[in-house]
Design an enzyme around this catalytic site. Structure first.
Site, PDB file in Angstrom:
ATOM      1  N   CYS A  99      -8.576  20.995  -3.337  1.00 10.15           N
ATOM      2  CA  CYS A  99      -7.901  20.222  -2.324  1.00 10.15           C
ATOM      3  C   CYS A  99      -9.024  19.511  -1.408  1.00 10.15           C
ATOM      4  O   CYS A  99      -8.646  18.813  -0.310  1.00 10.15           O
ATOM      5  CB  CYS A  99      -7.361  21.321  -1.439  1.00 10.15           C
ATOM      6  SG  CYS A  99      -8.373  22.647  -0.881  1.00 10.15           S
TER       7      CYS A  99
ATOM      8  N   ASP B 132      -9.176  27.313  -8.667  1.00 15.52           N
ATOM      9  CA  ASP B 132      -8.293  26.545  -7.422  1.00 15.52           C
ATOM     10  C   ASP B 132      -9.014  26.968  -6.202  1.00 15.52           C
ATOM     11  O   ASP B 132      -8.339  27.718  -5.282  1.00 15.52           O
ATOM     12  CB  ASP B 132      -7.063  27.053  -7.692  1.00 15.52           C
ATOM     13  CG  ASP B 132      -5.925  26.208  -6.536  1.00 15.52           C
ATOM     14  OD1 ASP B 132      -6.499  25.256  -5.683  1.00 15.52           O
ATOM     15  OD2 ASP B 132      -4.901  26.591  -6.449  1.00 15.52           O
TER      16      ASP B 132
ATOM     17  N   CYS C 118       1.059  14.866  11.546  1.00 14.14           N
ATOM     18  CA  CYS C 118       1.088  13.607  10.806  1.00 14.14           C
ATOM     19  C   CYS C 118       0.090  12.531  11.086  1.00 14.14           C
ATOM     20  O   CYS C 118      -0.042  12.581  12.217  1.00 14.14           O
ATOM     21  CB  CYS C 118       2.551  12.935  10.621  1.00 14.14           C
ATOM     22  SG  CYS C 118       3.877  14.044  10.063  1.00 14.14           S
TER      23      CYS C 118
HETATM   24  N1  SAH Z   1      -4.254  29.238  -6.673  1.00 16.22           N
HETATM   25  C1  SAH Z   1      -3.428  29.857  -5.486  1.00 16.22           C
HETATM   26  C2  SAH Z   1      -4.251  29.692  -4.259  1.00 16.22           C
HETATM   27  C3  SAH Z   1      -5.306  28.815  -4.055  1.00 16.22           C
HETATM   28  S1  SAH Z   1      -5.763  28.678  -2.364  1.00 16.22           S
HETATM   29  C4  SAH Z   1      -2.040  28.878  -5.459  1.00 16.22           C
HETATM   30  O1  SAH Z   1      -1.765  28.137  -6.203  1.00 16.22           O
HETATM   31  O2  SAH Z   1      -1.141  29.275  -4.639  1.00 16.22           O
HETATM   32  C5  SAH Z   1      -7.359  29.184  -2.488  1.00 16.22           C
HETATM   33  C6  SAH Z   1      -7.528  30.765  -2.613  1.00 16.22           C
HETATM   34  O3  SAH Z   1      -8.786  31.217  -2.859  1.00 16.22           O
HETATM   35  C7  SAH Z   1      -6.933  31.520  -1.262  1.00 16.22           C
HETATM   36  O4  SAH Z   1      -6.074  32.583  -1.666  1.00 16.22           O
HETATM   37  C8  SAH Z   1      -8.570  32.397  -0.805  1.00 16.22           C
HETATM   38  O5  SAH Z   1      -8.123  33.570  -0.397  1.00 16.22           O
HETATM   39  C9  SAH Z   1      -9.095  32.504  -2.133  1.00 16.22           C
HETATM   40  N2  SAH Z   1     -10.532  32.754  -1.995  1.00 16.22           N
HETATM   41  C10 SAH Z   1     -11.420  32.074  -0.954  1.00 16.22           C
HETATM   42  N3  SAH Z   1     -12.775  32.416  -1.347  1.00 16.22           N
HETATM   43  C11 SAH Z   1     -12.625  33.054  -2.516  1.00 16.22           C
HETATM   44  C12 SAH Z   1     -13.469  33.645  -3.385  1.00 16.22           C
HETATM   45  N4  SAH Z   1     -15.003  33.314  -3.295  1.00 16.22           N
HETATM   46  N5  SAH Z   1     -13.314  34.069  -4.276  1.00 16.22           N
HETATM   47  C13 SAH Z   1     -12.047  34.378  -4.853  1.00 16.22           C
HETATM   48  N6  SAH Z   1     -10.872  33.804  -3.938  1.00 16.22           N
HETATM   49  C14 SAH Z   1     -11.195  33.297  -2.974  1.00 16.22           C
END
Ligand code: SAH
Length: 462
Positions: free
Chosen positions: A417, A390, A82
């Site tokens: 994020c 995302d 934290c």
């Molecule tokens: N949308 C999901 C997870 C988001 S986290 C949820 O809400 O739970 C981001 C994700 O992107 C991770 O699972 C990671 O493995 C994936 N990732 C990272 N680089 C990527 C890329 N170039 N193409 C596709 N996926 C990717």
């Protein structure tokens, strides 16, 4: 003015850095002070000085900030988990909303943004459904478990983390008891000897199911049945597993899982969709706020049953399945093959047939799909009504955004994020015929400096 090491400065803390440290200015010289919060007036001793900025140690709080809060956790200052417990929750939310707005204005060049109020939590504690406690020995040789102190690997004894579920305490007590009774050694990172590395727990917020996974530097636990017996007594226990990790590195989980008792997974729900989660699956850690975030995604996507949707960076397909309930068809793309296996299994588990998943990089899968479509349908282009992204902290690749623009979706929903890369990507999209319609920060991680943001981007009409 320039400052040197060991100089004393008096500062008003006006901002908060990426690691939660207070930031103040003395005659144009910026000082980062750990444990100082926005609104404090402090004296600090300069420990390290560069030309325009330096790092100070908090010496005295001359006037405490009216927004200070008494940390609930006694280890809050030492623990790396934290960063903001000393700031009132209300101010934490204000700080996070300001951070998002600041990035969008400074990096994205936006003004008068349509910001919605940040979505915070009613009770900002005990929200994490997953925890990983390192196990080791303290100076007296006693077995301890808790958390690493910030930026180190020394363990602070704490079985009652205020971000985790209260059940963790009982789990940790029983595992440590078992280790003491049968003289089971904790793993030692320096020598690579010893058995138990981490105690990993997960809790199904809506089902009450509990998972305990013992991460060990070996493939069997002595007196395993006694450990299982003790853990099974905890109400909700569903999955007890052993994860074998003999690697000499920092990665917590190894690849192999052995079921000691029950199933390999627990089940949890987000809204009406159920998910099976194994120790190795990625799953959002704050289930209540995940529901808030996905509901916002659904609102922004504005689905009526006829839409084709892409969910890029889909993880285990959580957003895809959530949106599939309201869309005609959803296509998810994710780089990790095991996550896509989970996504497909979870689609089957929920009887969802209008979702398909692709393994690969979003910036390769989507352009390939687009080119392939054009080759097979001369004179036509692949279209999408809504595209959700995302991405991880580094944001989206330009090649991917170029393809998104070519596909001309009516709406793009961007879940981020990292508001700095979000701002960069929004700028790029807005230079290519799109406009930002709504921005909503969501506090997925109270007490930490992190903030999630969701944005609705629309095709310009004129
Ligand atoms: N949308 C999901 C997870 C988001 S986290 C949820 O809400 O739970 C981001 C994700 O992107 C991770 O699972 C990671 O493995 C994936 N990732 C990272 N680089 C990527 C890329 N170039 N193409 C596709 N996926 C990717």
């Amino acid at each position: 003015m320039e400052y040197r090491k060991n100089d004393m400065v008096t500062l008003d803390i006006v901002d908060c850095g990426t690691n939660g440290e207070g930031i103040g200015k003395a005659d144009g010289f910026t000082v980062f002070v750990k444990d100082a919060v926005i609104g404090d007036r402090v004296t600090a001793k300069i420990m390290k000085a560069k030309k325009n900025y330096g790092y100070g140690r908090l010496m005295e709080i001359l006037t405490p900030s009216p927004d200070r809060a008494e940390p609930v956790c006694p280890s809050a200052r030492q623990c790396g988990g934290c960063q903001l417990q000393a700031l009132s929750y209300e101010k934490q939310l204000e700080f996070k909303a300001d951070k998002v707005r600041g990035h969008l204005e400074r990096i994205g060049g936006f003004a008068n943004l349509p910001m919605e109020p940040i979505i915070g939590m009613k009770d900002p504690f005990h929200y994490r459904n997953k925890a990983q406690f390192p196990v080791g020995r303290n100076r007296d040789g006693k077995i301890v478990t808790g958390f690493y102190a910030g930026r180190t690997h020394s363990i602070i004894e704490n079985r009652d983390c205020v971000l985790g579920v209260p059940q963790n305490r009982e789990i940790l007590d029983r595992v440590i008891d078992y280790m003491e009774t049968y003289d089971i050694s904790p793993y030692d990172e320096v020598t690579g000897k010893g058995l138990i590395r981490h105690i990993f727990t997960r809790y199904g917020y809506h089902t009450g199911e509990i998972m305990v996974c013992i991460v060990a530097n070996g493939s069997r636990l002595p007196h395993q049945q006694e450990l299982v017996k003790a853990l099974r007594e905890i109400p909700g226990m569903t999955s007890i597993t052993l994860n074998i990790n003999k690697n000499r590195n920092n990665v917590i989980l190894g690849e192999k899982i052995q079921v000691l008792w029950g199933q390999e997974y627990i089940t949890d729900k987000i809204g009406d969709i159920s998910y099976q989660i194994s120790p190795l699956s990625f799953y959002q850690v704050n289930p209540q706020q995940t529901w808030e975030l996905y509901s916002k995604a659904l609102e922004y996507a504005d689905l009526h049953g006829e839409e084709t949707v892409w969910d890029l960076y889909c993880g285990i397909g959580t957003i895809s399945l959530f949106l599939a309930q309201k869309a005609k068809f959803v296509r998810g793309v994710e780089i990790v093959p095991a996550a896509i296996e989970d996504a497909r299994r979870n689609a089957r588990l929920n009887g969802i047939k209008n979702a398909e998943f692709y393994v690969g990089k979003a910036e390769e899968v989507l352009p390939d799909y687009y080119a392939d479509y054009a080759a097979r349908h001369p004179g036509e282009n692949a279209r999408a009504d809504v595209i959700v992204v995302d991405p991880p902290r580094k944001g989206c690749d330009e090649i991917l955004i170029d393809t998104i623009v070519e596909m001309q979706p009516d709406r793009v929903v961007y879940v981020s994020c990292d508001s700095a890369t979000l701002a960069r990507d929004l700028k790029y999209l807005c230079e290519r015929g799109y406009q930002v319609k709504k921005v909503c920060p969501v506090d997925m991680f109270p007490m930490t400096v992190h903030v999630e943001t969701i944005v609705l981007i629309q095709k310009k009409t004129s």
